[in-house]
Design a protein around this motif. Structure first.
Motif, PDB file in Angstrom:
ATOM      1  N   GLN A 177       1.647   4.678  -2.492  1.00 31.82           N
ATOM      2  CA  GLN A 177       1.204   5.286  -3.746  1.00 31.82           C
ATOM      3  C   GLN A 177       0.687   4.204  -4.687  1.00 31.82           C
ATOM      4  OE1 GLN A 177       4.187   7.679  -5.622  1.00 31.82           O
ATOM      5  NE2 GLN A 177       2.793   8.425  -7.207  1.00 31.82           N
ATOM      6  N   THR A 178      -0.572   4.330  -5.053  1.00 31.97           N
ATOM      7  CA  THR A 178      -1.192   3.415  -6.020  1.00 31.97           C
ATOM      8  C   THR A 178      -2.007   4.248  -6.999  1.00 31.97           C
ATOM      9  OG1 THR A 178      -3.185   3.063  -4.691  1.00 31.97           O
ATOM     10  CG2 THR A 178      -1.371   1.528  -4.344  1.00 31.97           C
ATOM     11  N   PRO A 179      -2.118   3.779  -8.239  1.00 28.77           N
ATOM     12  CA  PRO A 179      -2.856   4.557  -9.234  1.00 28.77           C
ATOM     13  C   PRO A 179      -4.358   4.622  -8.972  1.00 28.77           C
ATOM     14  CG  PRO A 179      -2.084   2.481 -10.172  1.00 28.77           C
ATOM     15  CD  PRO A 179      -1.509   2.580  -8.799  1.00 28.77           C
ATOM     16  N   ASP A 180      -4.919   3.596  -8.369  1.00 28.60           N
ATOM     17  CA  ASP A 180      -6.355   3.621  -8.063  1.00 28.60           C
ATOM     18  C   ASP A 180      -6.631   2.795  -6.815  1.00 28.60           C
ATOM     19  OD1 ASP A 180      -6.766   0.821  -8.793  1.00 28.60           O
ATOM     20  OD2 ASP A 180      -6.632   1.490 -10.871  1.00 28.60           O
ATOM     21  N   SER A 181      -7.866   2.831  -6.360  1.00 23.31           N
ATOM     22  CA  SER A 181      -8.213   2.159  -5.103  1.00 23.31           C
ATOM     23  C   SER A 181      -8.457   0.667  -5.264  1.00 23.31           C
ATOM     24  CB  SER A 181      -9.453   2.823  -4.492  1.00 23.31           C
ATOM     25  OG  SER A 181     -10.548   2.698  -5.369  1.00 23.31           O
ATOM     26  N   TYR A 182      -8.612   0.182  -6.489  1.00 23.50           N
ATOM     27  CA  TYR A 182      -8.973  -1.226  -6.682  1.00 23.50           C
ATOM     28  C   TYR A 182      -7.854  -2.202  -6.343  1.00 23.50           C
ATOM     29  CZ  TYR A 182     -13.014   0.859  -8.769  1.00 23.50           C
ATOM     30  OH  TYR A 182     -14.139   1.610  -8.953  1.00 23.50           O
ATOM     31  N   ASP A 183      -6.602  -1.794  -6.547  1.00 26.44           N
ATOM     32  CA  ASP A 183      -5.482  -2.683  -6.218  1.00 26.44           C
ATOM     33  C   ASP A 183      -4.795  -2.288  -4.912  1.00 26.44           C
ATOM     34  OD1 ASP A 183      -4.386  -0.350  -7.141  1.00 26.44           O
ATOM     35  OD2 ASP A 183      -3.067  -1.270  -8.615  1.00 26.44           O
ATOM     36  N   PHE A 184      -5.380  -1.354  -4.187  1.00 24.51           N
ATOM     37  CA  PHE A 184      -4.805  -0.862  -2.929  1.00 24.51           C
ATOM     38  C   PHE A 184      -4.520  -1.990  -1.949  1.00 24.51           C
ATOM     39  CE2 PHE A 184      -5.940   0.412   1.470  1.00 24.51           C
ATOM     40  CZ  PHE A 184      -4.821   1.176   1.755  1.00 24.51           C
ATOM     41  N   CYS A 185      -5.462  -2.913  -1.770  1.00 30.02           N
ATOM     42  CA  CYS A 185      -5.287  -3.972  -0.767  1.00 30.02           C
ATOM     43  C   CYS A 185      -4.096  -4.874  -1.105  1.00 30.02           C
ATOM     44  CB  CYS A 185      -6.565  -4.788  -0.599  1.00 30.02           C
ATOM     45  SG  CYS A 185      -7.000  -5.740  -2.039  1.00 30.02           S
ATOM     46  N   ASP A 186      -3.813  -5.065  -2.390  1.00 30.56           N
ATOM     47  CA  ASP A 186      -2.663  -5.890  -2.781  1.00 30.56           C
ATOM     48  C   ASP A 186      -1.341  -5.254  -2.360  1.00 30.56           C
ATOM     49  OD1 ASP A 186      -4.291  -7.826  -4.057  1.00 30.56           O
ATOM     50  OD2 ASP A 186      -4.393  -6.571  -5.855  1.00 30.56           O
ATOM     51  N   PHE A 187      -1.288  -3.935  -2.390  1.00 30.61           N
ATOM     52  CA  PHE A 187      -0.070  -3.221  -2.011  1.00 30.61           C
ATOM     53  C   PHE A 187       0.046  -3.031  -0.503  1.00 30.61           C
ATOM     54  CE2 PHE A 187      -0.687  -1.803  -6.419  1.00 30.61           C
ATOM     55  CZ  PHE A 187       0.579  -2.039  -6.932  1.00 30.61           C
ATOM     56  N   ILE A 188      -1.063  -2.719   0.150  1.00 29.44           N
ATOM     57  CA  ILE A 188      -1.000  -2.367   1.578  1.00 29.44           C
ATOM     58  C   ILE A 188      -0.909  -3.598   2.475  1.00 29.44           C
ATOM     59  CG2 ILE A 188      -3.429  -2.235   2.291  1.00 29.44           C
ATOM     60  CD1 ILE A 188      -0.736   0.471   2.857  1.00 29.44           C
ATOM     61  N   GLY A 189      -1.425  -4.736   2.032  1.00 25.93           N
ATOM     62  CA  GLY A 189      -1.377  -5.960   2.839  1.00 25.93           C
ATOM     63  C   GLY A 189       0.029  -6.311   3.314  1.00 25.93           C
ATOM     64  N   PRO A 190       1.003  -6.407   2.413  1.00 29.04           N
ATOM     65  CA  PRO A 190       2.377  -6.715   2.847  1.00 29.04           C
ATOM     66  C   PRO A 190       2.995  -5.626   3.725  1.00 29.04           C
ATOM     67  CG  PRO A 190       2.115  -7.185   0.515  1.00 29.04           C
ATOM     68  CD  PRO A 190       0.865  -6.471   0.955  1.00 29.04           C
ATOM     69  N   VAL A 191       2.645  -4.367   3.488  1.00 32.06           N
ATOM     70  CA  VAL A 191       3.154  -3.273   4.324  1.00 32.06           C
ATOM     71  C   VAL A 191       2.634  -3.438   5.750  1.00 32.06           C
ATOM     72  CG1 VAL A 191       3.132  -0.771   4.689  1.00 32.06           C
ATOM     73  CG2 VAL A 191       3.363  -1.692   2.367  1.00 32.06           C
ATOM     74  N   PHE A 192       1.337  -3.729   5.866  1.00 34.30           N
ATOM     75  CA  PHE A 192       0.751  -3.962   7.187  1.00 34.30           C
ATOM     76  C   PHE A 192       1.394  -5.167   7.864  1.00 34.30           C
ATOM     77  CE2 PHE A 192      -2.153  -6.460   9.770  1.00 34.30           C
ATOM     78  CZ  PHE A 192      -2.430  -5.558  10.785  1.00 34.30           C
ATOM     79  N   ALA A 193       1.545  -6.274   7.142  1.00 33.87           N
ATOM     80  CA  ALA A 193       2.117  -7.499   7.728  1.00 33.87           C
ATOM     81  C   ALA A 193       3.537  -7.259   8.233  1.00 33.87           C
ATOM     82  CB  ALA A 193       2.094  -8.630   6.697  1.00 33.87           C
ATOM     83  N   ALA A 194       4.337  -6.498   7.488  1.00 30.82           N
ATOM     84  CA  ALA A 194       5.711  -6.196   7.915  1.00 30.82           C
ATOM     85  C   ALA A 194       5.700  -5.345   9.185  1.00 30.82           C
ATOM     86  CB  ALA A 194       6.456  -5.477   6.799  1.00 30.82           C
ATOM     87  N   ARG A 195       4.817  -4.356   9.221  1.00 31.65           N
ATOM     88  CA  ARG A 195       4.729  -3.497  10.411  1.00 31.65           C
ATOM     89  C   ARG A 195       4.241  -4.292  11.624  1.00 31.65           C
ATOM     90  NH1 ARG A 195       6.981   0.457  13.166  1.00 31.65           N
ATOM     91  NH2 ARG A 195       5.446   1.702  14.291  1.00 31.65           N
ATOM     92  N   HIS A 196       3.279  -5.186  11.390  1.00 28.57           N
ATOM     93  CA  HIS A 196       2.760  -6.034  12.470  1.00 28.57           C
ATOM     94  C   HIS A 196       3.857  -6.955  13.002  1.00 28.57           C
ATOM     95  CE1 HIS A 196      -0.193  -8.323  14.776  1.00 28.57           C
ATOM     96  NE2 HIS A 196       0.303  -9.435  14.244  1.00 28.57           N
ATOM     97  N   ALA A 197       4.733  -7.443  12.134  1.00 27.54           N
ATOM     98  CA  ALA A 197       5.848  -8.299  12.574  1.00 27.54           C
ATOM     99  C   ALA A 197       6.831  -7.508  13.431  1.00 27.54           C
ATOM    100  CB  ALA A 197       6.548  -8.900  11.356  1.00 27.54           C
ATOM    101  N   GLU A 198       7.039  -6.217  13.115  1.00 30.12           N
ATOM    102  CA  GLU A 198       7.933  -5.356  13.895  1.00 30.12           C
ATOM    103  C   GLU A 198       7.357  -5.046  15.277  1.00 30.12           C
ATOM    104  OE1 GLU A 198       8.573  -1.611  11.930  1.00 30.12           O
ATOM    105  OE2 GLU A 198       9.202  -2.590  10.076  1.00 30.12           O
ATOM    106  N   ASN A 199       6.091  -4.691  15.295  1.00 27.39           N
ATOM    107  CA  ASN A 199       5.441  -4.236  16.521  1.00 27.39           C
ATOM    108  C   ASN A 199       3.962  -4.617  16.414  1.00 27.39           C
ATOM    109  OD1 ASN A 199       4.840  -2.983  18.910  1.00 27.39           O
ATOM    110  ND2 ASN A 199       5.397  -0.920  18.246  1.00 27.39           N
ATOM    111  N   PRO A 200       3.567  -5.765  16.957  1.00 23.03           N
ATOM    112  CA  PRO A 200       2.226  -6.310  16.720  1.00 23.03           C
ATOM    113  C   PRO A 200       1.081  -5.385  17.157  1.00 23.03           C
ATOM    114  CG  PRO A 200       3.627  -7.941  17.753  1.00 23.03           C
ATOM    115  CD  PRO A 200       4.370  -6.642  17.797  1.00 23.03           C
TER     116      PRO A 200
END
Length: 170
Positions: free
Chosen positions: A82-105
């Motif tokens: 959940q983000t208020p707009d699309s401009y800061d989306f990459c700042d929020f989703i980057g760490p989520v992706f990296a954590a998931r990639h660490a779990e299951n590449p």
């Protein structure tokens, strides 16, 4: 499920078959139903479902204005942030992706060039192969191509003028 495709290009015999399935991630701030504002959402939905129907493991990382969490539909796991707009989306989703990639590449990551949604994810996981999908509007692509062709034509004409000038001076 669609049967796996046997791969013998690595020198193994048919009795040592290795099957090719990929773990594919898509990062896009647009994905239905929460954030479908245009063609990018349609493209990511269709492509992710097509790849899942071929037997690949597919996960989509997308934006929602209403929720954070996961949902699974037709073999596609969607991570909503959940983000208020699309401009800061990459700042929020980057760490989520990296954590998931660490779990299951993942084997590959795809993201749109528009807003560079995958840029933080690629900074955090620099060894992931990145497919950059160009969603440039047609009018802009036509303008760019015409300008490039015009510039190339001008260079060609200038080259001919120089050659003519040199030959006429000698």
């Amino acid at each position: 499920r669609v049967p796996r495709i046997p791969c013998t290009t690595d020198g193994r015999t048919w009795s040592e078959k290795k099957y090719l399935y990929m773990r594919i991630a898509f990062i896009s701030c647009e994905y239905p139903p929460d954030s479908c504002q245009g063609g990018i959402a349609t493209y990511v939905w269709q492509t992710s479902h097509m790849m899942a129907s071929l037997g690949h493991e597919v996960e989509v990382f997308s934006r929602s204005s209403a929720r954070t969490g996961r949902s699974q539909t037709e073999g596609v796991l969607v991570h909503w942030i959940q983000t208020p707009d699309s401009y800061d989306f990459c700042d929020f989703i980057g760490p989520v992706f990296a954590a998931r990639h660490a779990e299951n590449p993942f084997d590959v990551l795809e993201g749109p060039e528009y807003n560079a949604d995958a840029r933080i994810a690629v900074e955090l996981v620099p060894d992931i192969p990145l497919v950059l999908k160009m969603h440039t509007p047609s009018f802009m692509a036509i303008k760019l191509n015409f300008t490039l062709r015009k510039r190339d034509r001008l260079k060609h004409i200038m080259k001919q003028v120089r050659q003519f000038t040199r030959s006429s001076l000698t």
